[in-house]
Write an enzyme that holds these catalytic residues in place. Structure first.
Site, PDB file in Angstrom:
ATOM      1  CB  CYS A  41      -0.892  -0.058   1.240  1.00 12.93           C
ATOM      2  SG  CYS A  41      -1.567   1.502   1.795  1.00 12.93           S
ATOM      3  CB  CYS A  44       0.705   1.559   4.179  1.00 13.66           C
ATOM      4  SG  CYS A  44      -1.014   1.028   4.183  1.00 13.66           S
TER       5      CYS A  44
END
Length: 126
Positions: A41, A44
């Protein structure tokens, strides 16, 4: 170095490790902040340095845990995690707040708010 190293983000790789770190934080009355993330991600990865900086800023007042939602599916499911990153704020086994998204200001402000509220509460009860 899986033990609660103050001022660092603790990556939990097993449910037992997660449970132990959460229990330690709860027993100490500290704010526990969990970053439910995924290594694939992009958002993230972008927020990770901000999360690490928060851990350094509050080394004795918070426990900062990182949970890979693909590695610890059982833990992510128990917190009903639908997206990454999701941040969950816990104190003494109570979920105080959670939110989805890589929002640096929201992350910093939420941590500061809960840490400041604890400091004020413990100072007034002393």
């Amino acid at each position: 170095m899986a033990d609660a190293a103050e001022g660092t983000v603790i990556a939990c790789h097993t449910k037992e490790e997660f449970d132990a770190q959460l229990a330690k934080g709860n027993e100490a009355g500290k704010l526990v902040v969990i970053d439910f993330m995924s290594p694939t991600c992009g958002a993230c990865q972008e927020i990770a340095p901000v999360f690490a900086a928060c851990a350094k800023e509050y080394p004795t007042k918070g426990v900062f845990l990182k949970v890979d939602i693909l590695e610890l599916k059982e833990v992510a499911k128990s917190y009903n995690i639908q997206a990454a990153p999701t941040f969950v704020f816990i104190r003494e086994d109570l979920t105080l707040e959670s939110f989805v998204g890589a929002c640096p200001d929201k992350l910093r402000n939420t941590i500061k708010e809960f840490i400041d509220n604890t400091s004020a509460a413990s100072a007034s009860s002393a």
